[in-house]
Design an enzyme around this catalytic site. Structure first.
Site, PDB file in Angstrom:
ATOM      1  N   ASP A 146       0.776  -1.380  -0.004  1.00 22.41           N
ATOM      2  CA  ASP A 146       0.047   0.016   0.205  1.00 22.41           C
ATOM      3  C   ASP A 146       0.868   1.138  -0.019  1.00 22.41           C
ATOM      4  O   ASP A 146       1.980   1.109   0.407  1.00 22.41           O
ATOM      5  CB  ASP A 146      -0.937   0.064   1.133  1.00 22.41           C
ATOM      6  N   GLU A 169       0.933   5.917   0.532  1.00 31.10           N
ATOM      7  CA  GLU A 169       0.190   7.212   0.670  1.00 31.10           C
ATOM      8  C   GLU A 169       0.823   8.097  -0.036  1.00 31.10           C
ATOM      9  O   GLU A 169       1.965   7.871  -0.434  1.00 31.10           O
ATOM     10  CB  GLU A 169       0.127   7.495   2.229  1.00 31.10           C
ATOM     11  N   HIS A 184      -4.823  10.624   5.698  1.00 28.91           N
ATOM     12  CA  HIS A 184      -3.722   9.762   6.255  1.00 28.91           C
ATOM     13  C   HIS A 184      -2.807  10.760   7.476  1.00 28.91           C
ATOM     14  O   HIS A 184      -2.089   9.806   8.051  1.00 28.91           O
ATOM     15  CB  HIS A 184      -2.654   9.309   5.134  1.00 28.91           C
ATOM     16  N   HIS A 186      -5.618   6.510   7.323  1.00 31.47           N
ATOM     17  CA  HIS A 186      -4.792   5.402   6.411  1.00 31.47           C
ATOM     18  C   HIS A 186      -3.301   5.653   6.848  1.00 31.47           C
ATOM     19  O   HIS A 186      -3.005   6.542   7.363  1.00 31.47           O
ATOM     20  CB  HIS A 186      -5.098   6.085   5.154  1.00 31.47           C
ATOM     21  N   ASP A 198      -2.451  -0.461   6.629  1.00 34.82           N
ATOM     22  CA  ASP A 198      -3.470  -0.940   5.635  1.00 34.82           C
ATOM     23  C   ASP A 198      -2.842  -2.119   4.875  1.00 34.82           C
ATOM     24  O   ASP A 198      -3.657  -2.915   4.642  1.00 34.82           O
ATOM     25  CB  ASP A 198      -3.545   0.202   4.622  1.00 34.82           C
TER      26      ASP A 198
END
Length: 243
Positions: free
Chosen positions: A13, A15, A63, A158, A163
Site C-alpha cells: 500500500d 500514501e 492519512h 490511513h 493498511d
C-alpha cells in the site's frame, strides 16, 4: 516427490500527496508485508518519503501525514533500490492496484527508469477480486474488514504499513483463509502402528408403526376417483386394471 516451489507475495500500500500523477503528486509512504505460501513471514518494508512538494490538505485529512513530518525523510531515489530488491519477482497484492502501481511507475519514470512495476512483478488487484465476489456491494477496505471479521479498530487514519497488514488478513480470508493446501502426508494419515479403536454401531430401538385404516367414506371417495379416471382414460386406469 518433486520439490514444491514457494509462492512469494507482497501485500503493498502507498500514501501520496494527492490523487493524480498528472498533477505530479508523489508517494510519501510505502508499506509492504511478505507472504510465503500464504503465511505471513514477519518480513516488511516500510518507508516514509520526502516528496519534495506540498501535500494536499484533503490528503492530510485521509492519512494525517504532514509536510513537516517528512522534512527529514529520504527522497524516493534514496530508497528505490531497496524497495525493488524487496518486491523483485513477487506477486504484488494491492487494493485498487491501478492507483498504487501508477504512482510507483511515476516515481521510477522520474528517475529515468523505462521498466515498469508490471515488468518486475505480477499484480493481483483485491478490489477487482472483491467486486467479482461481491457485485453491487461496498468493497473498500473497511467494508471488507467488516464482511470478513478482520479487526481494523486501529485504523483511525490511513497508513501504508497498517493498511498492508490489514489487507493481508482480508486477502487470506477472501481467498479461503490462512491455510496451506499442501499438507504433509503425515498430517493426513495416521501412523501405521497407531492403536486401532473398535467402533460399535449404536442400535436405537424402534417402535411399531401405527397403521390407520381408511373408513367407509374415504374408501367410497377413493373408488369414485378411480372410476372418474377410468372414464377419462377410455378404460385404461391402471389402478383398476391391477385390482
Amino acid at each position: 516427490m518433486a520439490e514444491q516451489t514457494s509462492q512469494r507475495q507482497i501485500v503493498l500500500d502507498t500514501e501520496t500527496t494527492g490523487l493524480s500523477t498528472a498533477d505530479d503528486h508523489r508517494i510519501i509512504e510505502i508499506g509492504c508485508v511478505e507472504l510465503v505460501n500464504r503465511r505471513l513471514t514477519g518480513e516488511t518494508f516500510h518507508q516514509y518519503i520526502n516528496p519534495q512538494r506540498a501535500i494536499d490538505a484533503g490528503a492530510i485529512e485521509v492519512h494525517g501525514i504532514t509536510n513537516e513530518s517528512l522534512a527529514d525523510k529520504p527522497v524516493f531515489a534514496d530508497i528505490a533500490t531497496d524497495f525493488l530488491r524487496f518486491i523483485d519477482g513477487a506477486e504484488l497484492i494491492i487494493h485498487n492496484a491501478a492507483f498504487d502501481v501508477g504512482f510507483l511507475n511515476h516515481e521510477f519514470a522520474k528517475l529515468g527508469h523505462t521498466a515498469q512495476i508490471e515488468d518486475i512483478c505480477s499484480v493481483l488487484d483485491t478490489l477487482k477480486l472483491a467486486r467479482d465476489k461481491h457485485p453491487g456491494q461496498k468493497n473498500n477496505l473497511d467494508a471488507l474488514c467488516k464482511r470478513y471479521g478482520v479487526d481494523n479498530s486501529n485504523r483511525e487514519l490511513h497508513g501504508a504499513l497498517l493498511d498492508a497488514e490489514i489487507l493481508a488478513d482480508v486477502y487470506l480470508m477472501m481467498t479461503g483463509g490462512q491455510v496451506s493446501l499442501s499438507l504433509a502426508a503425515e498430517q493426513l494419515e495416521a501412523p501405521q502402528d497407531a492403536e486401532q479403536t473398535d467402533i460399535s454401531t449404536v442400535v436405537r430401538p424402534r417402535t411399531a408403526l401405527k397403521v390407520i385404516q381408511a373408513d367407509t367414506t374415504e374408501l367410497a371417495a377413493h373408488q369414485a376417483m378411480l372410476e372418474k379416471l377410468q372414464a377419462s382414460s377410455d378404460g385404461n386406469c391402471v389402478w383398476l386394471k391391477q385390482s
